[in-house]
Design a protein around this motif. Structure first.
Motif, PDB file in Angstrom:
ATOM      1  N   ALA A  58      60.211 -12.063  72.848  1.00 20.28           N
ATOM      2  CA  ALA A  58      59.713 -11.376  71.654  1.00 20.28           C
ATOM      3  C   ALA A  58      60.156 -12.090  70.383  1.00 20.28           C
ATOM      4  O   ALA A  58      59.395 -12.174  69.413  1.00 20.28           O
ATOM      5  N   ILE A  59      61.361 -12.607  70.379  1.00 22.76           N
ATOM      6  CA  ILE A  59      61.888 -13.231  69.166  1.00 22.76           C
ATOM      7  C   ILE A  59      61.460 -14.686  69.048  1.00 22.76           C
ATOM      8  O   ILE A  59      60.962 -15.127  68.020  1.00 22.76           O
ATOM      9  N   PHE A  60      61.657 -15.445  70.107  1.00 18.54           N
ATOM     10  CA  PHE A  60      61.434 -16.888  70.028  1.00 18.54           C
ATOM     11  C   PHE A  60      60.051 -17.319  70.505  1.00 18.54           C
ATOM     12  O   PHE A  60      59.607 -18.394  70.171  1.00 18.54           O
ATOM     13  N   GLY A  61      59.371 -16.491  71.261  1.00 20.83           N
ATOM     14  CA  GLY A  61      58.091 -16.886  71.814  1.00 20.83           C
ATOM     15  C   GLY A  61      56.907 -16.548  70.938  1.00 20.83           C
ATOM     16  O   GLY A  61      55.802 -16.998  71.180  1.00 20.83           O
ATOM     17  N   SER A  62      57.115 -15.754  69.917  1.00 22.37           N
ATOM     18  CA  SER A  62      56.007 -15.332  69.078  1.00 22.37           C
ATOM     19  C   SER A  62      55.663 -16.418  68.066  1.00 22.37           C
ATOM     20  O   SER A  62      56.518 -16.872  67.312  1.00 22.37           O
ATOM     21  N   LYS A  63      54.411 -16.835  68.047  1.00 23.56           N
ATOM     22  CA  LYS A  63      53.959 -17.830  67.079  1.00 23.56           C
ATOM     23  C   LYS A  63      53.735 -17.177  65.712  1.00 23.56           C
ATOM     24  O   LYS A  63      53.898 -17.792  64.687  1.00 23.56           O
ATOM     25  N   ASP A  64      53.343 -15.899  65.716  1.00 28.40           N
ATOM     26  CA  ASP A  64      53.084 -15.173  64.489  1.00 28.40           C
ATOM     27  C   ASP A  64      54.351 -14.425  64.079  1.00 28.40           C
ATOM     28  O   ASP A  64      54.726 -13.446  64.687  1.00 28.40           O
ATOM     29  N   GLN A  65      55.027 -14.890  63.052  1.00 26.22           N
ATOM     30  CA  GLN A  65      56.274 -14.266  62.626  1.00 26.22           C
ATOM     31  C   GLN A  65      56.049 -12.905  61.980  1.00 26.22           C
ATOM     32  O   GLN A  65      56.935 -12.078  61.941  1.00 26.22           O
ATOM     33  N   ASN A  66      54.838 -12.627  61.493  1.00 26.60           N
ATOM     34  CA  ASN A  66      54.544 -11.319  60.931  1.00 26.60           C
ATOM     35  C   ASN A  66      54.505 -10.251  62.019  1.00 26.60           C
ATOM     36  O   ASN A  66      54.787  -9.090  61.748  1.00 26.60           O
ATOM     37  N   ALA A  67      54.149 -10.624  63.238  1.00 26.54           N
ATOM     38  CA  ALA A  67      54.111  -9.663  64.337  1.00 26.54           C
ATOM     39  C   ALA A  67      55.528  -9.184  64.673  1.00 26.54           C
ATOM     40  O   ALA A  67      55.731  -8.032  65.002  1.00 26.54           O
ATOM     41  N   VAL A  68      56.515 -10.055  64.550  1.00 28.21           N
ATOM     42  CA  VAL A  68      57.896  -9.669  64.815  1.00 28.21           C
ATOM     43  C   VAL A  68      58.407  -8.773  63.706  1.00 28.21           C
ATOM     44  O   VAL A  68      59.121  -7.809  63.960  1.00 28.21           O
ATOM     45  N   LYS A  69      58.025  -9.040  62.478  1.00 24.06           N
ATOM     46  CA  LYS A  69      58.505  -8.239  61.353  1.00 24.06           C
ATOM     47  C   LYS A  69      57.891  -6.847  61.342  1.00 24.06           C
ATOM     48  O   LYS A  69      58.509  -5.915  60.856  1.00 24.06           O
TER      49      LYS A  69
END
Length: 71
Positions: A58-69
């Motif tokens: 979830a933290i390192f594999g997401s290309k879209d950083q807005n999805a994590v936020k």
């Protein structure tokens, strides 16, 4: 800062695995521990490994950083 949590989870899991190594591989069997305790520790090791995988993906594999936020 996020990677420190992954390292903490890995350290805890390695600590549990070192107990299993001493108990099953080196055959150090303390009399005050019940026989079912290594199976309980193995269950928690499996849960921790799944948690580490989910957290890391979830933290390192997401290309879209807005999805994590957003979460």
């Amino acid at each position: 800062m996020r990677s420190i949590y992954t390292l903490m989870m890995l350290g805890f899991t390695l600590g549990l695995l070192s107990y299993l190594y001493k108990r099953w591989i080196l055959l150090e069997n303390p009399d005050d521990h019940p026989d079912w305790l290594p199976f309980l520790v193995l269950f928690f090791v499996g849960g921790m490994l799944v948690g580490i995988w989910a957290y890391s993906s979830a933290i390192f594999g997401s290309k879209d950083q807005n999805a994590v936020k957003r979460t």
